[in-house]
Scaffold this motif. Sequence first.
Motif, short mmCIF file in Angstrom:
data_model
loop_
_atom_site.label_atom_id
_atom_site.label_comp_id
_atom_site.label_asym_id
_atom_site.label_seq_id
_atom_site.Cartn_x
_atom_site.Cartn_y
_atom_site.Cartn_z
N ASP A 5 0.80 -1.22 0.00
CA ASP A 5 0.00 0.00 0.00
C ASP A 5 0.84 1.27 0.00
O ASP A 5 0.33 2.35 -0.30
CB ASP A 5 -0.95 0.00 1.19
N ASP A 6 2.13 1.16 0.29
CA ASP A 6 2.99 2.33 0.24
C ASP A 6 3.18 2.80 -1.20
O ASP A 6 3.72 3.88 -1.44
CB ASP A 6 4.35 2.03 0.88
N GLY A 7 2.68 2.05 -2.17
CA GLY A 7 2.74 2.43 -3.57
C GLY A 7 1.67 3.42 -3.98
O GLY A 7 1.57 3.78 -5.16
N PHE A 8 0.87 3.90 -3.03
CA PHE A 8 -0.21 4.85 -3.36
C PHE A 8 0.31 6.07 -4.11
O PHE A 8 -0.22 6.42 -5.18
CB PHE A 8 -0.92 5.28 -2.06
N GLY A 9 1.31 6.74 -3.60
CA GLY A 9 1.84 7.94 -4.26
C GLY A 9 2.33 7.66 -5.67
O GLY A 9 1.94 8.37 -6.61
N PRO A 10 3.18 6.64 -5.88
CA PRO A 10 3.60 6.32 -7.25
C PRO A 10 2.45 5.95 -8.17
O PRO A 10 2.49 6.26 -9.37
CB PRO A 10 4.56 5.15 -7.06
N MET A 11 1.40 5.32 -7.64
CA MET A 11 0.25 4.99 -8.49
C MET A 11 -0.47 6.27 -8.93
O MET A 11 -0.87 6.39 -10.09
CB MET A 11 -0.71 4.06 -7.76
N VAL A 12 -0.61 7.22 -8.02
CA VAL A 12 -1.24 8.50 -8.38
C VAL A 12 -0.37 9.20 -9.43
O VAL A 12 -0.88 9.72 -10.42
CB VAL A 12 -1.45 9.39 -7.13
N TYR A 13 0.94 9.19 -9.21
CA TYR A 13 1.84 9.79 -10.19
C TYR A 13 1.65 9.17 -11.58
O TYR A 13 1.56 9.88 -12.58
CB TYR A 13 3.30 9.63 -9.75
N ASP A 14 1.60 7.84 -11.65
CA ASP A 14 1.44 7.16 -12.94
C ASP A 14 0.18 7.61 -13.66
O ASP A 14 0.16 7.71 -14.89
CB ASP A 14 1.40 5.64 -12.74
N LEU A 15 -0.87 7.91 -12.89
CA LEU A 15 -2.13 8.34 -13.48
C LEU A 15 -2.11 9.82 -13.92
O LEU A 15 -2.95 10.25 -14.70
CB LEU A 15 -3.28 8.10 -12.50
N THR A 111 2.45 -2.58 4.34
CA THR A 111 3.60 -1.98 3.67
C THR A 111 4.82 -2.91 3.75
O THR A 111 5.95 -2.47 3.64
CB THR A 111 3.95 -0.61 4.28
N ALA A 112 4.58 -4.19 3.92
CA ALA A 112 5.68 -5.15 3.98
C ALA A 112 6.36 -5.26 2.62
O ALA A 112 5.71 -5.17 1.57
CB ALA A 112 5.15 -6.52 4.41
N PHE A 113 7.68 -5.45 2.64
CA PHE A 113 8.43 -5.59 1.40
C PHE A 113 7.90 -6.80 0.61
O PHE A 113 7.72 -7.88 1.16
CB PHE A 113 9.92 -5.77 1.68
N GLY A 114 7.62 -6.59 -0.66
CA GLY A 114 7.11 -7.65 -1.51
C GLY A 114 5.60 -7.79 -1.53
O GLY A 114 5.06 -8.54 -2.33
N ALA A 115 4.91 -7.04 -0.66
CA ALA A 115 3.45 -7.10 -0.64
C ALA A 115 2.89 -6.41 -1.88
O ALA A 115 3.50 -5.50 -2.43
CB ALA A 115 2.90 -6.43 0.62
N ARG A 116 1.73 -6.83 -2.31
CA ARG A 116 1.06 -6.20 -3.44
C ARG A 116 0.12 -5.12 -2.90
O ARG A 116 -0.43 -5.26 -1.82
CB ARG A 116 0.26 -7.25 -4.21
N PRO A 117 -0.08 -4.06 -3.68
CA PRO A 117 -1.04 -3.03 -3.27
C PRO A 117 -2.44 -3.63 -3.13
O PRO A 117 -2.86 -4.44 -3.95
CB PRO A 117 -1.00 -2.01 -4.40
#
Length: 136
Positions: A5-15, A111-117
């Motif tokens: 879930d720590d990928g939220f910011g990069p996902m918003v950026y991609d959009l 936010t564990a390493f390797g976890a999926r959003p």
Amino acid sequence: IMRGDDGFGPMVYDLLAARAGKNFLPLNGGELPENFTAKIKAFAPDYLLIADAAHTSDEDSSCGLTVLGENDIGGAALSTHALPLDVMIKFIKQDLPDLQIFLNAAPAKNTAFGARPSPQIKTAAKEAAAAIINLL
């Protein structure tokens, strides 16, 4: 994105990346947003919106998005980053004192390493990007 879930910011950026222009500069701060303070200062925006996973409740909407003003952005208790966002904000505000800063926060469940959003964080990213596009 490698930390769930720590990928939220990069996902918003991609959009939003394709919408970059003279008056809009999306940046992907990843795990080290403080590395982008020079670019932010050089762009000298009127507004800075930080999209980030955070430790929040998810009661505010179906996907848990919360918008906080800069005075409500806490330190390590809120952020998932090693350097608290409020420290980064103070550094930016030294050169841009009139900059208005907001945090668009989505609840980080895993936010564990390797976890999926999670599906919720993907929905939150889509809702956040749509709201930003509406403001443009």
